[in-house]
Design a protein around this motif. Structure first.
Motif, PDB file in Angstrom:
ATOM      1  N   ILE A 373       0.757  -1.106  -0.182  1.00  0.00           N
ATOM      2  CA  ILE A 373       0.163  -0.152  -0.033  1.00  0.00           C
ATOM      3  C   ILE A 373       0.672   1.137  -0.204  1.00  0.00           C
ATOM      4  O   ILE A 373       0.832   2.360  -0.776  1.00  0.00           O
ATOM      5  CB  ILE A 373      -0.883  -0.043   1.331  1.00  0.00           C
ATOM      6  CG1 ILE A 373      -2.025  -1.222   1.125  1.00  0.00           C
ATOM      7  CG2 ILE A 373      -1.708   1.273   1.354  1.00  0.00           C
ATOM      8  CD1 ILE A 373      -2.791  -1.619   2.487  1.00  0.00           C
ATOM      9  N   VAL A 374       1.778   1.264   0.859  1.00  0.00           N
ATOM     10  CA  VAL A 374       2.519   2.434   0.948  1.00  0.00           C
ATOM     11  C   VAL A 374       3.739   2.720  -0.389  1.00  0.00           C
ATOM     12  O   VAL A 374       3.724   3.864  -0.920  1.00  0.00           O
ATOM     13  CB  VAL A 374       3.690   2.502   2.224  1.00  0.00           C
ATOM     14  CG1 VAL A 374       4.634   3.465   2.268  1.00  0.00           C
ATOM     15  CG2 VAL A 374       2.891   2.337   3.330  1.00  0.00           C
ATOM     16  N   THR A 375       4.009   1.548  -0.998  1.00  0.00           N
ATOM     17  CA  THR A 375       4.715   1.806  -2.260  1.00  0.00           C
ATOM     18  C   THR A 375       3.694   2.158  -3.229  1.00  0.00           C
ATOM     19  O   THR A 375       4.310   3.173  -4.131  1.00  0.00           O
ATOM     20  CB  THR A 375       5.229   0.398  -2.401  1.00  0.00           C
ATOM     21  OG1 THR A 375       6.172   0.029  -1.555  1.00  0.00           O
ATOM     22  CG2 THR A 375       6.125   0.373  -3.781  1.00  0.00           C
ATOM     23  N   TRP A 376       2.624   1.741  -3.314  1.00  0.00           N
ATOM     24  CA  TRP A 376       1.756   2.144  -4.163  1.00  0.00           C
ATOM     25  C   TRP A 376       1.241   3.538  -4.296  1.00  0.00           C
ATOM     26  O   TRP A 376       1.229   4.420  -5.209  1.00  0.00           O
ATOM     27  CB  TRP A 376       0.430   1.197  -4.328  1.00  0.00           C
ATOM     28  CG  TRP A 376      -0.730   1.529  -5.096  1.00  0.00           C
ATOM     29  CD1 TRP A 376      -0.497   2.145  -6.591  1.00  0.00           C
ATOM     30  CD2 TRP A 376      -2.015   1.049  -4.980  1.00  0.00           C
ATOM     31  NE1 TRP A 376      -1.453   2.050  -7.153  1.00  0.00           N
ATOM     32  CE2 TRP A 376      -2.555   1.446  -6.505  1.00  0.00           C
ATOM     33  CE3 TRP A 376      -2.792   0.297  -4.320  1.00  0.00           C
ATOM     34  CZ2 TRP A 376      -3.749   0.998  -6.834  1.00  0.00           C
ATOM     35  CZ3 TRP A 376      -4.090  -0.174  -4.580  1.00  0.00           C
ATOM     36  CH2 TRP A 376      -4.632   0.203  -6.083  1.00  0.00           C
ATOM     37  N   VAL A 377       1.361   4.133  -2.852  1.00  0.00           N
ATOM     38  CA  VAL A 377       0.808   5.443  -2.755  1.00  0.00           C
ATOM     39  C   VAL A 377       1.744   6.561  -2.726  1.00  0.00           C
ATOM     40  O   VAL A 377       1.762   7.471  -3.353  1.00  0.00           O
ATOM     41  CB  VAL A 377       0.014   5.738  -1.385  1.00  0.00           C
ATOM     42  CG1 VAL A 377      -0.294   7.216  -1.060  1.00  0.00           C
ATOM     43  CG2 VAL A 377      -1.327   4.661  -1.418  1.00  0.00           C
TER      44      VAL A 377
END
Length: 454
Positions: A373-377
């Protein structure tokens, strides 16, 4: 239950063994028979293995950027910090193995026995968070390695790491000894790669050995001190203490006083040898950073930057590729131990037994999902922030593992004649106080400044 366990002498430990025999590690063919007769080397071979699984935690991808940056910015000066950190780790891991061998209980089980259900549940949550925090470094490190080697996007690389669970399930059904062997092969791979890299970097030998001499500058220089604290804080991982106290019980030997004494001796040799290997690897990472980048004014604060600059700086075309191979091996190694630790603390602290495949899938997803999630955002910058806060979680969990470990192994009611002697007890408490103080300092610095160490 707590009171009975606390006052139970070693001679009654069979009750503990019966309680602990229903552990997750018993679900697979994990036991290794120790010959009753035979030479030193034959017995050592039988006991060898757990130390390698433990040593993995000391060379995980989470340590790489700090060590490389420390070498690039300060040369060989911080090698003494790596040496002292490793000596502390050797002491605590030896105590962890001794606890498991003498009592037949791993650290999670012993802590639950001494504290009760409610405290055990709290400690399980805290330890699971620490394992997830550790696993984040492995997930992100493996994804970075896949990206560097094959151009696989970070998000896809993170998703691929979930397949590790399926491989681990298959291997554990075959034999736990297979997992130990794979870990050893990966550790040797990392060692060989960095040996080549260090030789290619042509370090200054006199300055290198000078780095193992303590210098006041390490304390007086704020930037140097912060990187030193980062190295120290990341050395002793709480899940490694739980892991070691459990997997040493996978050896089949006579549970007599003499048998336990022999098991402690060989487990100490095993863990000391493996952690010495981890020490050489961590030293090699810092030496590489110093030899390749010190005095060049190149920014190598991140692993990707070190990869990009390594071959051009050393003039060896394959240097960067080998660096990424070692990073991938490191990530896969630490992934195995983190997943096994998850099942140990779950059953030890809260006595929860679920299907092996579901337990390992949960452990892995709890690390993969936030990283994804953090990498995506936020991209790669977001993963850096995530790793920063994972350090805080590890720092919070560490005292809750180290303090009980020293208490239990110093308790004659639990350990009998194997209880820590006074010199060991004093040294262990000094190390514990230093570790706790440094981790509190690290937490305060990160929370107040919101900046990464160094």
């Amino acid at each position: 239950m707590s009171t009975q366990t606390q006052t139970k002498p070693v001679s009654e430990e069979q009750g503990w063994l019966k309680q602990s025999s229903n552990t997750s590690l018993e679900e697979v063919n994990n036991t290794v028979s120790v010959p009753n007769k035979g030479g030193f080397w034959r017995k050592l071979l039988a006991f060898a293995g757990p130390g390698s699984l433990v040593a993995v935690g000391y060379v995980d991808p989470g340590n790489w950027a700090t060590s490389i940056a420390g070498g690039a910015r300060f040369g060989y000066t911080l090698l003494i910090v790596i040496l002292l950190s490793n000596l502390v780790a050797m002491l605590l891991q030896a105590l962890s193995a001794k606890l498991g061998i003498v009592t037949g209980r791993d650290l999670a089980q012993a802590t639950r026995d001494a504290t009760g259900r409610k405290t055990g549940f709290f400690l399980w949550i805290l330890t699971e968070l620490a394992i997830i925090a550790t696993d984040l470094a492995e997930v992100i490190g493996s994804a970075i390695a896949l990206n560097l080697l094959f151009g696989i996007p970070l998000l896809l690389g993170i998703a691929i790491t979930t397949l590790d669970v399926l491989l681990l399930l298959y291997l554990q059904k075959k034999s736990f000894r297979i997992i130990e062997s794979i870990v050893i092969v990966l550790m040797v791979t990392i060692f060989v790669v960095f040996a080549f890299e260090v030789i290619a970097s042509k370090p200054e030998i006199s300055a290198l050995f000078g780095g193992f001499v303590p210098k006041m500058e390490i304390v007086t220089n704020p930037s140097m001190l912060f990187i030193s604290l980062g190295i120290l804080g990341a050395t002793v991982m709480p899940h490694n203490l739980y892991l070691h106290s459990s997997i040493v019980q996978s050896r089949q030997y006579k549970r007599t006083i003499e048998g336990k004494r022999e098991a402690i001796k060989f487990s100490l040799i095993d863990s000391t040898f493996s952690l010495t290997g981890a020490f050489f690897i961590n030293s090699a990472i810092l030496i590489l950073g110093a030899a390749a980048f010190y005095g060049t004014n190149l920014d190598v604060s991140e692993i990707e930057a070190a990869y990009a600059l390594l071959s051009p700086t050393l003039g060896v075309g394959i240097a960067s590729t080998l660096f990424a191979v070692a990073l991938l091996a490191s990530g896969q190694n630490a992934t195995i131990t983190g997943t096994i630790s998850g099942q140990i603390v779950m059953e030890g602290f809260i006595h929860l037994r679920i299907s092996p495949w579901l337990r390992r899938l949960i452990t892995r997803l709890l690390a993969v999902v936030p990283a994804f999630i953090v990498t995506w955002v936020a991209g790669s910058k977001g993963t850096g922030e995530l790793l920063l806060w994972s350090q805080v979680v590890l720092s919070l969990a560490l005292p809750f593992a180290v303090v009980p470990l020293v208490l239990f192994t110093s308790d004659k009611k639990k350990m009998g004649e194997f209880a820590n002697k006074l010199p060991v007890k004093i040294l262990a408490w000094i190390c514990t106080v230093v570790i706790v103080a440094l981790n509190i300092f690290l937490i305060g610095y990160i929370v107040v400044t919101g900046q990464e160490i160094g």
